[in-house]
Design a protein around this motif. Structure first.
Motif, PDB file in Angstrom:
ATOM      1  N   LEU A   7       0.869  -1.197   0.000  1.00 59.07           N
ATOM      2  CA  LEU A   7       0.000   0.000   0.000  1.00 59.07           C
ATOM      3  C   LEU A   7       0.892   1.228   0.000  1.00 59.07           C
ATOM      4  CD1 LEU A   7      -2.799  -0.211   2.680  1.00 59.07           C
ATOM      5  CD2 LEU A   7      -3.070   0.075   0.288  1.00 59.07           C
ATOM      6  N   TYR A 124      -9.436   1.957 -10.759  1.00 60.46           N
ATOM      7  CA  TYR A 124      -8.411   2.480  -9.848  1.00 60.46           C
ATOM      8  C   TYR A 124      -8.642   1.763  -8.535  1.00 60.46           C
ATOM      9  CZ  TYR A 124      -5.488   6.067  -7.583  1.00 60.46           C
ATOM     10  OH  TYR A 124      -4.498   6.747  -6.913  1.00 60.46           O
ATOM     11  N   PHE A 127      -6.486  -4.359  -4.977  1.00 53.47           N
ATOM     12  CA  PHE A 127      -6.881  -5.760  -4.806  1.00 53.47           C
ATOM     13  C   PHE A 127      -5.622  -6.544  -5.158  1.00 53.47           C
ATOM     14  CE2 PHE A 127     -10.786  -8.756  -5.660  1.00 53.47           C
ATOM     15  CZ  PHE A 127     -10.316  -9.636  -4.702  1.00 53.47           C
ATOM     16  N   TYR A 128      -4.763  -6.657  -4.152  1.00 56.39           N
ATOM     17  CA  TYR A 128      -3.399  -7.144  -4.385  1.00 56.39           C
ATOM     18  C   TYR A 128      -3.354  -8.576  -4.901  1.00 56.39           C
ATOM     19  CZ  TYR A 128      -1.144  -3.022  -2.449  1.00 56.39           C
ATOM     20  OH  TYR A 128      -0.676  -1.751  -2.249  1.00 56.39           O
ATOM     21  N   GLU A 129      -4.419  -9.317  -4.736  1.00 54.84           N
ATOM     22  CA  GLU A 129      -4.448 -10.674  -5.292  1.00 54.84           C
ATOM     23  C   GLU A 129      -4.340 -10.636  -6.812  1.00 54.84           C
ATOM     24  OE1 GLU A 129      -6.161  -9.517  -2.803  1.00 54.84           O
ATOM     25  OE2 GLU A 129      -6.766 -11.052  -1.369  1.00 54.84           O
ATOM     26  N   MET A 181     -15.702   6.547   0.666  1.00 52.05           N
ATOM     27  CA  MET A 181     -14.699   5.537   0.992  1.00 52.05           C
ATOM     28  C   MET A 181     -13.331   6.207   1.024  1.00 52.05           C
ATOM     29  SD  MET A 181     -13.619   1.924  -0.757  1.00 52.05           S
ATOM     30  CE  MET A 181     -12.683   2.633  -2.102  1.00 52.05           C
ATOM     31  N   CYS A 183      -9.405   5.720   1.487  1.00 50.37           N
ATOM     32  CA  CYS A 183      -8.290   4.767   1.534  1.00 50.37           C
ATOM     33  C   CYS A 183      -7.211   5.318   2.464  1.00 50.37           C
ATOM     34  CB  CYS A 183      -7.716   4.557   0.130  1.00 50.37           C
ATOM     35  SG  CYS A 183      -6.312   3.419   0.111  1.00 50.37           S
ATOM     36  N   TRP A 193     -23.026   1.766  -3.154  1.00 48.37           N
ATOM     37  CA  TRP A 193     -22.889   0.307  -2.972  1.00 48.37           C
ATOM     38  C   TRP A 193     -24.269  -0.325  -2.908  1.00 48.37           C
ATOM     39  CZ3 TRP A 193     -18.047  -1.083  -3.656  1.00 48.37           C
ATOM     40  CH2 TRP A 193     -17.005  -0.236  -3.239  1.00 48.37           C
ATOM     41  N   THR A 218     -10.486 -13.825   2.581  1.00 43.75           N
ATOM     42  CA  THR A 218     -10.659 -13.760   1.117  1.00 43.75           C
ATOM     43  C   THR A 218     -10.310 -15.103   0.489  1.00 43.75           C
ATOM     44  OG1 THR A 218     -10.212 -11.396   0.980  1.00 43.75           O
ATOM     45  CG2 THR A 218      -9.699 -12.652  -0.993  1.00 43.75           C
ATOM     46  N   TYR A 237      -5.780 -12.931   2.300  1.00 43.62           N
ATOM     47  CA  TYR A 237      -6.098 -11.637   2.915  1.00 43.62           C
ATOM     48  C   TYR A 237      -7.132 -11.846   4.013  1.00 43.62           C
ATOM     49  CZ  TYR A 237      -6.937  -6.501   2.663  1.00 43.62           C
ATOM     50  OH  TYR A 237      -7.031  -5.155   2.896  1.00 43.62           O
ATOM     51  N   ASN A 266     -13.672  -5.221  -7.889  1.00 40.87           N
ATOM     52  CA  ASN A 266     -14.164  -4.573  -6.673  1.00 40.87           C
ATOM     53  C   ASN A 266     -14.554  -5.580  -5.597  1.00 40.87           C
ATOM     54  OD1 ASN A 266     -14.834  -2.520  -9.032  1.00 40.87           O
ATOM     55  ND2 ASN A 266     -14.505  -1.368  -7.160  1.00 40.87           N
ATOM     56  N   ARG A 271     -18.238  -8.551  -0.666  1.00 43.49           N
ATOM     57  CA  ARG A 271     -17.187  -7.817   0.037  1.00 43.49           C
ATOM     58  C   ARG A 271     -17.800  -6.968   1.139  1.00 43.49           C
ATOM     59  NH1 ARG A 271     -14.908  -2.845  -2.896  1.00 43.49           N
ATOM     60  NH2 ARG A 271     -13.699  -2.633  -1.012  1.00 43.49           N
ATOM     61  N   GLY A 279     -10.129   2.093   3.897  1.00 42.50           N
ATOM     62  CA  GLY A 279     -10.666   1.169   2.899  1.00 42.50           C
ATOM     63  C   GLY A 279     -10.158  -0.256   3.002  1.00 42.50           C
ATOM     64  N   PHE A 280      -8.961  -0.455   3.590  1.00 43.74           N
ATOM     65  CA  PHE A 280      -8.434  -1.827   3.597  1.00 43.74           C
ATOM     66  C   PHE A 280      -9.218  -2.756   4.514  1.00 43.74           C
ATOM     67  CE2 PHE A 280      -5.651   0.323   6.730  1.00 43.74           C
ATOM     68  CZ  PHE A 280      -5.657  -0.563   7.794  1.00 43.74           C
ATOM     69  N   LYS A 284     -12.355  -8.099   0.307  1.00 38.32           N
ATOM     70  CA  LYS A 284     -13.069  -8.480  -0.925  1.00 38.32           C
ATOM     71  C   LYS A 284     -13.175  -9.995  -1.078  1.00 38.32           C
ATOM     72  CE  LYS A 284     -11.610  -4.386  -3.480  1.00 38.32           C
ATOM     73  NZ  LYS A 284     -10.810  -3.882  -4.598  1.00 38.32           N
TER      74      LYS A 284
END
Ligand code: MTE
Length: 368
Positions: A7, A124, A127-129, A181, A183, A193, A218, A237, A266, A271, A279-280, A284
């Protein structure tokens, strides 16, 4: 890459998503030039960013024309203007992919603030996966299969087991909630949402008095999620909430956005959104929900305990060790303002009236 670089390669020099939402923009020379321009001291050779016209504005116009069926006309008349299309025009024709959802109630809890465009909210992402770049989740999640989906409910509850997503959602009417939201990287969006209050879902499983926290996990599918093949974080995660936070009426289990099913990037198909937290906390693609007695391990806290607390309530008075949390870059509306739109960050992301009492008597500098 070290774990903390995640991040974390944040430098205050991010690009506005509107300037890079095309997947092929990731290494776009114009974009790289813009970044560089911002890093260097302006000079004649090296003009300030405001004097540079990003090619994506031109491309946006082409896209608009194409959607209106006017692409050929535009080109034939030499319509290569670098001017951005008016925001209203862009918004009006923004096509939202995915199945539309039937929504029973709507609540605007962002106080009439300008919404983020769908395209920005879906191009943007963190979602590090799917990779650590902001464009990676949209580019790399096309092979991800959010259907069929099942969720394991475990721990201190009367009803546990594996449930299909359909069974989980069936009794609940869907609600739309427009939330801010924020971050932890100091940018923010305003997103409609679609989901159900997490409390309504959790109550059906009858948590016992030992359920003091709720832990979320996750899905872990390296075959479909290329980011999992790199040890950027300790996968899978994980996130967690205190049970009263989980039961708070603002906490939403989300299945859609902008009236349509959630796109993969998203967090499809399920999620979390906790609008007063960074936001973390909004984990998700959830596959497991566990009622636990002690504070669960959470991914970012484990990765950098001095930088990411368990609570992670939005708090402008407590800076991240490497950057200020006093302000945020709002990504909303026409989104063309590359370096502007900086606004003051509010305690609890503006939801203090609803949630501050959850933390009465707690030292929020210690419990950050
Ligand atoms: N959940 C998982 N599984 N993996 C992630 O990398 N990133 C988090 C959160 N949920 C993340 C995650 C972070 S840092 C943020 S800011 C939000 O998702 C971003 O959500 P968005 O991409 O829908 O804006």
């Amino acid at each position: 890459m070290s774990r903390l670089e995640g991040l974390h390669h944040y430098s205050g020099l991010e690009l506005a998503p509107s300037e890079r939402f095309d997947d092929e923009d990731t290494n776009h020379p114009q974009i790289l030039a813009l970044l560089e321009a911002n890093m260097r001291v302006p000079s004649e050779k090296n003009p300030p960013p405001s004097t540079i016209t990003p090619e994506s504005l031109y491309r946006r116009r082409r896209e608009v024309l194409k959607m209106l069926g006017l692409g050929a006309v535009g080109l034939a008349t030499g319509c290569h203007s670098h001017a951005a299309p008016p925001a209203a025009e862009a918004t009006k024709i923004e096509a939202i992919p995915g199945a539309p959802l039937t929504i029973a109630h709507k609540l605007d809890d962002a106080g009439d603030e300008t919404q983020t465009r769908y395209k920005d909210a879906t191009h943007y992402n963190n979602f590090y996966e799917f990779g650590t770049g902001k464009g990676d989740p949209s580019a790399n999640s096309r092979e991800f299969h959010p259907k069929p989906w099942s969720v394991e409910i475990a721990g201190h509850a009367e009803r546990t087991g594996h449930f299909s997503l359909e069974d989980i959602l069936k009794p609940h009417p869907l609600e739309e909630r427009i939330y801010r939201m924020r971050c932890v990287e100091a940018w923010s969006m305003v997103i409609p949402w679609v989901g159900i209050p997490l409390a309504n879902l959790l109550k059906r499983f009858k948590p016992t008095s030992q359920a003091r926290y709720v832990a979320f996990t996750t899905v872990n599918r390296p075959g479909e999620m290329p980011g999992l093949r790199r040890p950027v974080l300790d996968w899978p995660y994980r996130e967690g909430l205190r049970i009263d936070e989980a039961m708070h009426p603002l906490t939403l289990m989300v299945v859609g956005m902008y009236g349509h099913v959630l796109p993969n990037q998203n967090g499809a198909p399920l999620r979390l959104i906790v609008p007063w937290k960074y936001g973390f906390k909004g984990i998700k693609s959830i596959v497991k929900i566990e009622f636990v007695e002690t504070q669960p391990i959470t991914t970012w806290n484990q990765s950098g305990p001095d930088e990411y607390g368990f609570y992670s309530n939005v708090n402008p008075a407590v800076d991240h060790p490497r950057w200020s949390q006093k302000t945020e870059r709002r990504i909303a509306g026409d989104g063309f303002n590359l370096f502007g739109n900086r606004i003051a960050t509010k305690p609890f992301n503006g939801y203090a009236d609803q949630v501050a009492s959850l933390y009465a008597g707690m030292d929020l500098r210690k419990n950050f």
